[in-house]
Design a protein around this motif. Structure first.
Motif, PDB file in Angstrom:
ATOM      1  N   ALA A  64       2.315   7.675   2.164  1.00 14.42           N
ATOM      2  CA  ALA A  64       3.237   6.536   2.235  1.00 14.42           C
ATOM      3  C   ALA A  64       3.951   6.528   3.589  1.00 14.42           C
ATOM      4  O   ALA A  64       4.079   5.487   4.230  1.00 14.42           O
ATOM      5  CB  ALA A  64       4.250   6.609   1.098  1.00 14.42           C
ATOM      6  N   ILE A  65       4.386   7.694   4.022  1.00 16.99           N
ATOM      7  CA  ILE A  65       5.086   7.795   5.306  1.00 16.99           C
ATOM      8  C   ILE A  65       4.176   7.384   6.457  1.00 16.99           C
ATOM      9  O   ILE A  65       4.587   6.662   7.369  1.00 16.99           O
ATOM     10  CB  ILE A  65       5.619   9.237   5.501  1.00 16.99           C
ATOM     11  CG1 ILE A  65       6.791   9.476   4.545  1.00 16.99           C
ATOM     12  CG2 ILE A  65       6.024   9.482   6.953  1.00 16.99           C
ATOM     13  CD1 ILE A  65       7.206  10.931   4.414  1.00 16.99           C
ATOM     14  N   GLU A  66       2.917   7.805   6.402  1.00 17.44           N
ATOM     15  CA  GLU A  66       1.980   7.464   7.483  1.00 17.44           C
ATOM     16  C   GLU A  66       1.699   5.960   7.537  1.00 17.44           C
ATOM     17  O   GLU A  66       1.637   5.374   8.628  1.00 17.44           O
ATOM     18  CB  GLU A  66       0.671   8.239   7.313  1.00 17.44           C
ATOM     19  CG  GLU A  66       0.780   9.744   7.525  1.00 17.44           C
ATOM     20  CD  GLU A  66       1.210  10.132   8.928  1.00 17.44           C
ATOM     21  OE1 GLU A  66       1.016   9.327   9.864  1.00 17.44           O
ATOM     22  OE2 GLU A  66       1.758  11.234   9.087  1.00 17.44           O
ATOM     23  N   ILE A  67       1.544   5.326   6.381  1.00 14.85           N
ATOM     24  CA  ILE A  67       1.266   3.884   6.407  1.00 14.85           C
ATOM     25  C   ILE A  67       2.521   3.100   6.805  1.00 14.85           C
ATOM     26  O   ILE A  67       2.436   2.076   7.494  1.00 14.85           O
ATOM     27  CB  ILE A  67       0.710   3.381   5.044  1.00 14.85           C
ATOM     28  CG1 ILE A  67       0.006   2.021   5.223  1.00 14.85           C
ATOM     29  CG2 ILE A  67       1.783   3.270   3.990  1.00 14.85           C
ATOM     30  CD1 ILE A  67      -1.275   2.080   5.994  1.00 14.85           C
ATOM     31  N   PHE A  68       3.706   3.606   6.426  1.00  8.49           N
ATOM     32  CA  PHE A  68       4.938   2.948   6.848  1.00  8.49           C
ATOM     33  C   PHE A  68       5.159   3.105   8.353  1.00  8.49           C
ATOM     34  O   PHE A  68       5.741   2.225   8.993  1.00  8.49           O
ATOM     35  CB  PHE A  68       6.132   3.491   6.065  1.00  8.49           C
ATOM     36  CG  PHE A  68       6.185   3.041   4.619  1.00  8.49           C
ATOM     37  CD1 PHE A  68       5.762   1.773   4.248  1.00  8.49           C
ATOM     38  CD2 PHE A  68       6.673   3.886   3.639  1.00  8.49           C
ATOM     39  CE1 PHE A  68       5.807   1.351   2.928  1.00  8.49           C
ATOM     40  CE2 PHE A  68       6.727   3.480   2.309  1.00  8.49           C
ATOM     41  CZ  PHE A  68       6.289   2.213   1.959  1.00  8.49           C
ATOM     42  N   LYS A  69       4.719   4.225   8.927  1.00  8.00           N
ATOM     43  CA  LYS A  69       4.799   4.399  10.388  1.00  8.00           C
ATOM     44  C   LYS A  69       4.020   3.283  11.089  1.00  8.00           C
ATOM     45  O   LYS A  69       4.471   2.738  12.107  1.00  8.00           O
ATOM     46  CB  LYS A  69       4.214   5.757  10.798  1.00  8.00           C
ATOM     47  CG  LYS A  69       5.115   6.952  10.555  1.00  8.00           C
ATOM     48  CD  LYS A  69       4.415   8.231  11.021  1.00  8.00           C
ATOM     49  CE  LYS A  69       5.251   9.465  10.719  1.00  8.00           C
ATOM     50  NZ  LYS A  69       4.526  10.717  11.119  1.00  8.00           N
ATOM     51  N   ILE A  73       0.848  -1.199   0.000  1.00  5.43           N
ATOM     52  CA  ILE A  73       0.000   0.000   0.000  1.00  5.43           C
ATOM     53  C   ILE A  73       0.884   1.250   0.000  1.00  5.43           C
ATOM     54  O   ILE A  73       0.641   2.217  -0.737  1.00  5.43           O
ATOM     55  CB  ILE A  73      -0.931   0.008   1.229  1.00  5.43           C
ATOM     56  CG1 ILE A  73      -1.948  -1.128   1.118  1.00  5.43           C
ATOM     57  CG2 ILE A  73      -1.660   1.350   1.355  1.00  5.43           C
ATOM     58  CD1 ILE A  73      -2.752  -1.364   2.391  1.00  5.43           C
ATOM     59  N   GLY A  74       1.931   1.218   0.826  1.00  8.18           N
ATOM     60  CA  GLY A  74       2.838   2.363   0.895  1.00  8.18           C
ATOM     61  C   GLY A  74       3.514   2.643  -0.434  1.00  8.18           C
ATOM     62  O   GLY A  74       3.626   3.807  -0.866  1.00  8.18           O
ATOM     63  N   TYR A  75       3.961   1.603  -1.110  1.00  4.92           N
ATOM     64  CA  TYR A  75       4.628   1.807  -2.403  1.00  4.92           C
ATOM     65  C   TYR A  75       3.646   2.279  -3.474  1.00  4.92           C
ATOM     66  O   TYR A  75       4.030   3.011  -4.398  1.00  4.92           O
ATOM     67  CB  TYR A  75       5.347   0.530  -2.831  1.00  4.92           C
ATOM     68  CG  TYR A  75       6.700   0.401  -2.169  1.00  4.92           C
ATOM     69  CD1 TYR A  75       7.764   1.192  -2.560  1.00  4.92           C
ATOM     70  CD2 TYR A  75       6.896  -0.502  -1.124  1.00  4.92           C
ATOM     71  CE1 TYR A  75       9.000   1.097  -1.944  1.00  4.92           C
ATOM     72  CE2 TYR A  75       8.127  -0.605  -0.493  1.00  4.92           C
ATOM     73  CZ  TYR A  75       9.173   0.201  -0.905  1.00  4.92           C
ATOM     74  OH  TYR A  75      10.394   0.120  -0.286  1.00  4.92           O
ATOM     75  N   ASN A  76       2.396   1.891  -3.352  1.00  4.72           N
ATOM     76  CA  ASN A  76       1.389   2.430  -4.277  1.00  4.72           C
ATOM     77  C   ASN A  76       1.253   3.941  -4.090  1.00  4.72           C
ATOM     78  O   ASN A  76       1.120   4.685  -5.070  1.00  4.72           O
ATOM     79  CB  ASN A  76       0.042   1.756  -4.042  1.00  4.72           C
ATOM     80  CG  ASN A  76      -0.011   0.347  -4.591  1.00  4.72           C
ATOM     81  OD1 ASN A  76       0.764  -0.017  -5.475  1.00  4.72           O
ATOM     82  ND2 ASN A  76      -0.920  -0.469  -4.072  1.00  4.72           N
ATOM     83  N   SER A  95      11.764   0.693   3.709  1.00  8.91           N
ATOM     84  CA  SER A  95      10.650   1.262   2.940  1.00  8.91           C
ATOM     85  C   SER A  95      10.390   2.713   3.343  1.00  8.91           C
ATOM     86  O   SER A  95      10.145   3.575   2.488  1.00  8.91           O
ATOM     87  CB  SER A  95       9.381   0.436   3.169  1.00  8.91           C
ATOM     88  OG  SER A  95       9.564  -0.881   2.718  1.00  8.91           O
ATOM     89  N   MET A  96      10.454   2.992   4.650  1.00  2.35           N
ATOM     90  CA  MET A  96      10.276   4.363   5.110  1.00  2.35           C
ATOM     91  C   MET A  96      11.371   5.262   4.543  1.00  2.35           C
ATOM     92  O   MET A  96      11.110   6.401   4.120  1.00  2.35           O
ATOM     93  CB  MET A  96      10.294   4.412   6.638  1.00  2.35           C
ATOM     94  CG  MET A  96      10.146   5.815   7.198  1.00  2.35           C
ATOM     95  SD  MET A  96       8.494   6.521   6.913  1.00  2.35           S
ATOM     96  CE  MET A  96       7.689   5.991   8.431  1.00  2.35           C
TER      97      MET A  96
END
Length: 226
Positions: A165-170, A152-155, A185-186
């Motif tokens: 992306a940063i929020e989902i990687f958190k 999801i983050g890479y999307n 990934s972050m």
């Protein structure tokens, strides 16, 4: 085919003998959103006192009333039983295909959201709490797979939505703090945002867990060589 068709025809026959209208008290008690799974909702509502549902993009699923508390949902090929004790929930009627498993869908509280819904509403702290709650109840739940959250983050990165992306990687880091991949990934999200200082920090954290992570090592050396 016969195993599926016969119960449906039987329920259809029974429902034709039953008024599809429901009492005001039943409507008030059962209307609302139910957790179909940890991150998906089945919503029950009524039109002209007849039960309908919203589920997986279909906003007008009509349920056939079998008796005062039981309704057949063709899309699931299941008879749903509304149970008020100890608190309102939906149970699926037992059948051979369930293999002895009892399916139980709890009614959500007013204002309660799924983890995805909290995230889309930009309520990131609540989204994290909801994801953590899933993990505490079932660490193998498919809704919290590390690789799926990462995807999801890479999307988001591909769509230039770096902050999302940063929020989902958190969230992924909070769920899997011992995984080097989530920090890597972050770092890529920050690098895509041209925030090299944060990118370096997260590459360092990825390498602290796994010093042999080649792509993180390569990116880190390139950034720190400048």
């Amino acid at each position: 085919m016969k195993k599926i068709l016969f119960p449906f025809l039987l329920i259809l026959l029974l429902s034709n003998c039953t008024s599809q209208k429901n009492s005001e008290d039943f409507i008030n008690t059962t209307s609302g959103r139910y957790l179909f799974n940890a991150n998906e909702v089945l919503e029950i509502y009524f039109e002209n006192a007849e039960m309908h549902a919203k589920w997986r993009g279909n906003n007008d699923i009509e349920l056939l009333k079998v008796d005062d508390n039981s309704f057949y949902m063709k899309e699931l090929n299941e008879k749903m039983i509304f149970v008020s004790n100890p608190k309102m929930h939906i149970e699926l009627a037992p059948k051979t295909e369930h293999d002895g498993v009892l399916y139980h869908f709890e009614k959500m509280k007013k204002g309660e959201k799924t983890p995805d819904e909290y995230f889309k509403a930009q309520e990131y702290d609540k989204a994290l709490v909801a994801f953590k709650d899933i993990q505490e109840k079932d660490s193998l739940n498919p809704n919290i797979r590390e690789r799926d959250i990462n995807r999801i983050g890479y999307n988001y990165i591909r769509n230039n939505e770096y902050d999302l992306a940063i929020e989902i990687f958190k969230i992924n880091i909070a769920l899997y703090p011992k995984s080097s991949n989530v920090y890597d990934s972050m770092a890529e999200a920050y690098l895509s945002k041209k925030d090299t200082l944060n990118a370096i920090e997260y590459y360092q954290q990825a390498l602290a867990i796994n010093p042999e992570k080649s792509n993180a090592k390569k990116a880190y050396l390139k950034l720190t060589a400048k």
